[in-house]
Design an enzyme around this catalytic site. Structure first.
Site, PDB file in Angstrom:
ATOM      1  CG  HIS A  17      -1.933  -0.997   1.338  1.00  0.00           C
ATOM      2  ND1 HIS A  17      -2.096  -1.771   2.454  1.00  0.00           N
ATOM      3  CD2 HIS A  17      -2.893  -1.397   0.466  1.00  0.00           C
ATOM      4  CE1 HIS A  17      -3.103  -2.601   2.278  1.00  0.00           C
ATOM      5  NE2 HIS A  17      -3.602  -2.406   1.064  1.00  0.00           N
ATOM      6  CE  LYS A  41     -17.064  -5.442   3.195  1.00  0.00           C
ATOM      7  NZ  LYS A  41     -16.155  -5.561   2.091  1.00  0.00           N
ATOM      8  NE  ARG A  90      -3.069  -7.808  -4.914  1.00  0.00           N
ATOM      9  CZ  ARG A  90      -3.941  -8.047  -3.951  1.00  0.00           C
ATOM     10  NH1 ARG A  90      -3.536  -8.173  -2.716  1.00  0.00           N
ATOM     11  NH2 ARG A  90      -5.216  -8.182  -4.219  1.00  0.00           N
TER      12      ARG A  90
END
Length: 161
Positions: A17, A41, A90
């Protein structure tokens, strides 16, 4: 002024990040790290804890700020005059998902998405993997900033008790 947002949950923030945020900071006048706040969440760290860890991690870049949001990311961007989202990729599988998200976002607000490929040393890195490896005692010290490592270690130890 060219403003961009780097959105995510950052639970916890990883060196991957930080790599993307730092690279965005060199491309834009201002970067807002947009931390998703979703009470439904189950996160390891609260939104405020994640934002605190991020503030420390991005302190080398004076043009980077950290803020939280709930609801639509496009609303967050519209309210703050942000016209660009920066997303790290990625692998090809990330692209499939992120392309759909970028197209949806641009249909909701005047926001463009810029994809930045991750540096090779972080191409495997995900917060969920860091948490899993750390939970089982694996060494994640090369994957997260030192201040995040200490908080992660402390949090996981407190959960075991």
């Amino acid at each position: 002024m060219r403003r961009a947002a780097c959105p995510g949950s950052f639970d916890p923030v990883t060196n991957g990040h930080i790599d993307i945020i730092g690279r965005a900071a060199s491309l834009f006048d201002e970067v807002v790290v947009a931390v998703g706040v979703n009470a439904s969440k189950n996160r390891l760290f609260s939104a405020e804890e994640r934002m605190d860890m991020l503030r420390e991690a991005v302190s080398p870049w004076p043009n980077v700020k950290v803020d939280g949001f709930s609801g639509l990311l496009t609303d967050f961007c519209s309210e703050r005059g942000i016209g660009v989202l920066v997303k790290g990729l990625r692998a090809v599988s990330d692209f499939d998902y992120e392309l759909q998200m970028a197209q949806m976002n641009s249909s909701l607000a005047p926001v463009e998405t810029v994809f930045v490929p991750t540096s090779p040393e972080y191409s495997f890195l995900a917060s969920s993997l860091v948490k899993e490896v750390a939970t089982f005692g694996g060494d994640v010290s090369r994957l997260v900033p030192p201040h995040v490592l200490s908080r992660l270690t402390e949090r996981l130890a407190s959960r075991e008790r």
